[in-house]
Design an enzyme around this catalytic site. Structure first.
Site, short mmCIF file in Angstrom:
data_model
loop_
_atom_site.label_atom_id
_atom_site.label_comp_id
_atom_site.label_asym_id
_atom_site.label_seq_id
_atom_site.Cartn_x
_atom_site.Cartn_y
_atom_site.Cartn_z
N SER A 133 0.86 -1.18 0.00
CA SER A 133 0.00 0.00 0.00
C SER A 133 0.90 1.23 0.00
CB SER A 133 -0.84 -0.01 1.29
OG SER A 133 -1.44 1.25 1.51
N TYR A 146 -2.19 -1.39 10.55
CA TYR A 146 -2.34 -1.59 9.09
C TYR A 146 -1.08 -1.13 8.36
CZ TYR A 146 -4.14 -1.37 4.33
OH TYR A 146 -4.32 -1.56 2.98
N1 LIG Z 1 -8.61 -0.11 -1.73
C1 LIG Z 1 -7.56 0.57 -1.28
O1 LIG Z 1 -7.64 1.80 -1.09
C2 LIG Z 1 -6.27 -0.14 -1.01
C3 LIG Z 1 -5.11 0.65 -0.87
C4 LIG Z 1 -3.91 0.03 -0.61
C5 LIG Z 1 -3.86 -1.35 -0.47
N2 LIG Z 1 -5.00 -2.08 -0.61
C6 LIG Z 1 -4.90 -3.54 -0.45
O2 LIG Z 1 -5.45 -4.15 -1.58
C7 LIG Z 1 -5.93 -5.46 -1.23
C8 LIG Z 1 -7.34 -5.63 -1.76
O3 LIG Z 1 -8.20 -4.74 -1.04
P1 LIG Z 1 -9.53 -4.13 -1.67
O4 LIG Z 1 -9.39 -2.69 -1.60
O5 LIG Z 1 -9.83 -4.78 -2.95
O6 LIG Z 1 -10.60 -4.50 -0.54
P2 LIG Z 1 -11.65 -5.69 -0.45
O7 LIG Z 1 -12.65 -5.58 -1.54
O8 LIG Z 1 -12.16 -5.69 0.96
O9 LIG Z 1 -10.77 -6.96 -0.73
C9 LIG Z 1 -10.10 -7.68 0.28
C10 LIG Z 1 -10.33 -9.16 0.01
O10 LIG Z 1 -9.55 -9.92 0.91
C11 LIG Z 1 -10.32 -11.03 1.33
N3 LIG Z 1 -9.85 -11.48 2.62
C12 LIG Z 1 -9.85 -10.77 3.79
N4 LIG Z 1 -9.39 -11.54 4.79
C13 LIG Z 1 -9.10 -12.75 4.24
C14 LIG Z 1 -8.59 -13.96 4.77
N5 LIG Z 1 -8.32 -14.11 6.08
N6 LIG Z 1 -8.41 -15.00 3.93
C15 LIG Z 1 -8.69 -14.88 2.61
N7 LIG Z 1 -9.18 -13.77 2.05
C16 LIG Z 1 -9.38 -12.72 2.88
C17 LIG Z 1 -11.76 -10.51 1.38
O11 LIG Z 1 -12.69 -11.56 1.17
P3 LIG Z 1 -13.39 -12.34 2.41
O12 LIG Z 1 -13.72 -11.30 3.45
O13 LIG Z 1 -14.55 -13.00 1.78
O14 LIG Z 1 -12.35 -13.31 2.87
C18 LIG Z 1 -11.78 -9.55 0.19
O15 LIG Z 1 -12.21 -10.21 -0.99
C19 LIG Z 1 -5.81 -5.54 0.30
O16 LIG Z 1 -4.62 -6.24 0.63
C20 LIG Z 1 -5.69 -4.09 0.71
O17 LIG Z 1 -5.02 -3.93 1.95
C21 LIG Z 1 -6.19 -1.51 -0.89
#
Ligand SMILES: NC(=O)c1ccc[n+]([C@@H]2O[C@H](COP(=O)([O-])OP(=O)(O)OC[C@H]3O[C@@H](n4cnc5c(N)ncnc54)[C@H](OP(=O)(O)O)[C@@H]3O)[C@@H](O)[C@H]2O)c1
Length: 248
Positions: A133, A146
């Site tokens: 991130s 985080y």
């Molecule tokens: N969106 C942003 O602004 C942003 C910025 C920087 C980094 N990121 C990173 O990008 C990645 C994707 O995030 P996103 O923004 O797309 O959010 P998101 O839609 O909430 O995606 C996160 C995914 O991770 C899965 N997950 C969570 N805990 C898990 C576990 N214990 N085992 C397996 N799967 C798990 C969730 O599915 P389930 O709950 O069904 O397991 C969900 O599909 C994350 O690592 C996040 O930290 C996002």
């Protein structure tokens, strides 16, 4: 970009789901993995080259089951994209929440890599992507756990790239703030990058030859480059002002 077999953790929503659809459109075989079966099925629905696997990256047995099934049913699997992650906009002082964040974001990534390195090793185009991130480089004032988990993912990615050199490529994806369901209200939050725009730029980075070892869109560069520009404190204050404006 084509003819790969790609396991995407966190593939049931947000960035992981969007990457799954893009890579599937390009003719790759994709397996989406996460804890919620319904969202994985929704991702796979209507795409004969997207499969699903229930997985909890915080659970050693679940990770071992997943690795065993992929080795058996998808022996050509040559890419792992670690997208699974959780976030709270304020994790200060909550040690149980901090433990969960680190267990999923950092140790979950490490568990998956350890479990999949043996089957990725030696495969053509073998690649591991991690997801850190912008906050790995400039911590969010209200997100110590985080931010530290993502700084840990960055450090781990550097270590892994060196360890696997010449065998498995390691690409770190460091998103900026993107409109997804990662935190409540984020999918429509003003100032966050629309998901489609983020994915367009991310896929364009993957298409570059050679592929950059860090997949960075323009929006994340102020955070990614803060340290080398001597602007960490300034950018921390910028994040603090953004948080303050949101709570007004
Ligand atoms: N969106 C942003 O602004 C942003 C910025 C920087 C980094 N990121 C990173 O990008 C990645 C994707 O995030 P996103 O923004 O797309 O959010 P998101 O839609 O909430 O995606 C996160 C995914 O991770 C899965 N997950 C969570 N805990 C898990 C576990 N214990 N085992 C397996 N799967 C798990 C969730 O599915 P389930 O709950 O069904 O397991 C969900 O599909 C994350 O690592 C996040 O930290 C996002």
């Amino acid at each position: 970009m084509t003819d790969n077999t790609i396991l995407i953790t966190g593939g049931g929503s947000g960035i992981g789901q969007a990457l799954a659809w893009r890579f599937a459109q390009l003719g790759n075989t994709v397996i989406v993995a996460g804890r919620t079966e319904a969202s994985l099925e929704e991702t796979a629905q209507g795409h004969e080259n997207i499969h699903s696997q229930v997985l909890d990256v915080a659970d050693d047995a679940s990770v071992a089951d997943c690795a065993e099934r992929i080795a058996r049913e998808f022996p050509d699997c040559n890419m792992l994209i670690n997208g699974a992650g959780i976030m709270s906009l304020d994790d200060r002082g909550d040690m149980e929440l901090a433990r969960r964040i680190i267990d999923i974001n950092l140790l979950g990534t490490m568990r998956m890599c350890e479990a999949f390195i043996p089957q990725l090793s030696g495969k053509p185009g073998a690649t591991i992507c991690t997801t850190s991130s912008g906050l790995a480089f400039v911590p969010l004032p209200t997100g110590p756990a985080y931010s530290a988990s993502k700084a840990g993912v960055h450090s781990y990615s550097l270590q892994l790239r060196q360890q696997l050199k010449g065998d498995i490529a390691v690409i770190e994806i460091a998103p900026p703030a993107v409109q997804t369901g990662l935190t409540p209200g984020q999918a429509t939050r003003e100032g966050y990058m629309p998901l489609d725009d983020y994915i367009d730029e991310t896929m364009a980075n993957f298409e570059k030859d050679p592929t950059p070892v860090e997949n960075l869109v323009a929006n994340v560069l102020p955070l990614r480059n803060a340290e080398r520009e001597g602007k960490v404190e300034e950018r921390q204050e910028m994040l603090a002002r953004m948080l303050a404006q949101r709570s007004e």
